[in-house]
Design a protein around this motif. Structure first.
Motif, PDB file in Angstrom:
ATOM      1  N   GLU A  25       4.893  -7.343  10.193  1.00 59.08           N
ATOM      2  CA  GLU A  25       4.801  -8.015   8.902  1.00 59.08           C
ATOM      3  C   GLU A  25       3.452  -7.709   8.270  1.00 59.08           C
ATOM      4  O   GLU A  25       2.403  -7.833   8.924  1.00 59.08           O
ATOM      5  CB  GLU A  25       4.965  -9.532   9.072  1.00 59.08           C
ATOM      6  N   GLU A  35       4.920  -7.420  -0.340  1.00 57.83           N
ATOM      7  CA  GLU A  35       5.221  -7.794   1.041  1.00 57.83           C
ATOM      8  C   GLU A  35       6.098  -6.727   1.691  1.00 57.83           C
ATOM      9  O   GLU A  35       7.033  -6.212   1.074  1.00 57.83           O
ATOM     10  CB  GLU A  35       5.928  -9.148   1.088  1.00 57.83           C
ATOM     11  N   LEU A  93       6.285 -13.899   5.793  1.00 57.75           N
ATOM     12  CA  LEU A  93       6.683 -13.267   4.544  1.00 57.75           C
ATOM     13  C   LEU A  93       7.994 -13.866   4.036  1.00 57.75           C
ATOM     14  O   LEU A  93       8.783 -14.399   4.809  1.00 57.75           O
ATOM     15  CB  LEU A  93       6.886 -11.752   4.739  1.00 57.75           C
ATOM     16  N   CYS A 142      11.173 -13.847   8.096  1.00 51.62           N
ATOM     17  CA  CYS A 142       9.912 -13.453   8.720  1.00 51.62           C
ATOM     18  C   CYS A 142       9.022 -14.668   8.931  1.00 51.62           C
ATOM     19  O   CYS A 142       9.144 -15.687   8.248  1.00 51.62           O
ATOM     20  CB  CYS A 142       9.197 -12.423   7.851  1.00 51.62           C
ATOM     21  N   ALA A 202       8.019  -5.698   5.522  1.00 54.57           N
ATOM     22  CA  ALA A 202       8.385  -5.919   6.924  1.00 54.57           C
ATOM     23  C   ALA A 202       8.982  -4.626   7.457  1.00 54.57           C
ATOM     24  O   ALA A 202       9.708  -3.925   6.748  1.00 54.57           O
ATOM     25  CB  ALA A 202       9.375  -7.060   7.054  1.00 54.57           C
TER      26      ALA A 202
END
Length: 503
Positions: A268, A210, A255, A252, A212
């Protein structure tokens, strides 16, 4: 103190350090050309309010002087940065206090840590507008194309947030991202960075990573992300220490990651370890076009959130001076106490901007025994992660002003025998963007002992350096105005003559 980007821009404008440009400009080459001309002369930050094909204004040169970097850190003078570095040194490698004064100092720092703990914002400004899936179109952002040979437009001042798949400890870094399509970008990073370790772990576990990217945060958060930290210390905590109070974070939308709640934009997405793209060429901090990487990690973004009427913050790399060089000059001050703790014999150190702020280091030592300069150079290379890629280390005596190139060059010319005082370590892990190396990612390091030699380093007696007669010098100081020269310097070396000394 300003807590978000727009408040900091207001602060700059009030101090006469921000110029608004209402004329239409193009993010393709033109914005960077204008900004670079002002960077070269220490000019103001710029806010381009009318960017061709974009709905958002562009802020650039925000950290274009050391003075503005200090303001971002809630300080007025560069020397205050070293006091901050002393706090960080205690956290970086805490030691049991031996005296009451040390215990009190440790207690104050720990209290600052409590105050710096980040908080949670459940209705963050960065999520006032939410775009998902097909609504995500990165081409609508005013991404800069800086040089004519750049393959595509780039994001340069985005904070990339990832999390260790096993320990769940987050990492925050600043990496260049290059546009590939309306919802994908490739990322350029070094193998020693935290995010690369996270991606390797995700690959071992068969997971996607993941990711961001927060764009348009307060500059002190960027400084915290650029500070070298042990893997188990949080950049968010350091941002709170820099600012004097905890940073406000938001979860997020899609996420399990947190981002600064007042970010202007948040992207994201995920990286599939098997998913790569062709990155480059792109102008880089070395002053050349970076090479093409055909196996660059590819980030797929599925969500974008932003504030109402967001401001796009950016910068660009290249031969100094650039904003990253100004940040490095400030970080140099912060690093100093940390480095002294790691290598006690170091009195001071300096990373010249002209050497890209990390390729060459000048360190001064209080020399006490033979071979100490070599030991200090070797210790420097291993003291902090970013010093891994420092090619040259020059060691001088403690009475040498390491920020005055005339004194440093004199020390090299008068105290160095290349056959004895220069040593080279071949085949070290190296910056892939450094074209000077014969093999990509592998290169040599050079240490230069420019200190006064003592036995058994030399059998020759070392002559005394030339000095003015102290009584005569004091008398001339007293009578300087009598000579009719009051409007001229008295022969002192101007520490700012070369733009090196930050004091």
């Amino acid at each position: 103190m300003a807590r978000d980007l727009r408040e900091f821009l207001k602060q700059l404008e009030q101090r006469g350090q921000l110029r608004r440009v209402s004329t239409m400009v193009d993010a393709n080459l033109e914005v960077a050309e204008i900004a670079n001309r002002l960077l070269q002369q220490g000019g103001p930050a710029l806010l381009f309010e009318n960017v061709k094909g974009a709905s958002y204004p562009v802020a650039v040169n925000v950290l274009g002087t050391v003075e503005r970097v200090c303001w971002a850190m809630n300080m007025e003078r560069p020397e205050e940065l070293e006091e901050l570095g002393k706090k960080l040194a205690i956290l970086y490698q805490p030691r049991p206090p031996k005296k009451m004064s040390q215990a009190i100092e440790l207690g104050k720092v720990l209290l600052d840590v409590v105050k710096a703990k980040p908080g949670r914002d459940f209705f963050p400004a960065c999520q006032q507008v939410v775009l998902k899936d097909e609504q995500v179109d990165l081409t609508k952002l005013p991404l800069l194309r800086v040089y004519p040979g750049d393959a595509e437009r780039v994001i340069t001042l985005g904070l990339m947030i990832t999390k260790d798949p096993e320990t769940k400890i987050p990492n925050v870094g600043v990496y260049r991202l290059q546009l590939q399509s309306r919802n994908t970008m490739t990322v350029q990073w070094l193998s020693v960075r935290g995010a690369t370790r996270h991606l390797r772990k995700a690959a071992e576990l068969g997971q996607k990573l993941e990711v961001a990217v927060a764009i348009g945060v307060h500059p002190l958060v960027i400084m915290a992300a650029a500070t070298p930290l042990p893997v188990d210390l949080s950049e968010w905590l350091f941002a709170g220490l820099y600012g004097g109070s905890g940073l406000s974070l938001a979860k997020c939308k899609t996420l399990d990651l947190e981002v600064p709640a007042d970010s202007e934009f948040v992207l994201e997405g995920t990286i599939d370890p098997k998913d790569t793209g062709v990155d480059g060429p792109a102008g880089d901090h070395m002053g050349f076009y970076g090479g093409v990487n055909e196996q660059a990690p590819l980030v797929r973004f599925h969500t974008m959130t932003h504030r109402k009427d967001p401001i796009y913050l950016t910068a660009f790399s290249g031969r100094p001076p650039k904003e990253d060089a100004m940040m490095a000059l400030a970080l140099n001050r912060i690093y100093t106490p940390i480095l002294r703790q790691q290598v006690p014999e170091i009195v001071d150190f300096f990373l010249p901007m002209e050497a890209l702020s990390y390729k060459a280091a000048i360190i001064s030592i209080d020399k006490a025994y033979p071979g100490q300069a070599r030991r200090a150079a070797l210790a420097f290379w291993s003291a902090l992660p970013q010093f891994t890629y420092t090619k040259f280390v020059i060691v001088v005596d403690k009475d040498t002003n390491i920020r005055d190139p005339r004194q440093v060059v004199w020390s090299i010319a008068s105290k160095v025998d290349p056959g004895r005082d220069v040593f080279i370590l071949p085949d070290n892990p190296f910056d892939r963007l450094d074209f000077a190396t014969e093999k990509q990612g592998l290169g040599g390091r050079m240490g230069i002992d420019a200190t006064t030699k003592i036995y058994p380093e030399t059998d020759r007696p070392w002559a005394e350096p030339l000095q003015s007669d102290p009584d005569t010098a004091a008398m001339v100081d007293r009578r300087w105005a009598e000579y009719g020269l009051a409007d001229l310097q008295r022969g002192d070396v101007d520490p700012n003559l070369f733009g090196y000394d930050l004091q």
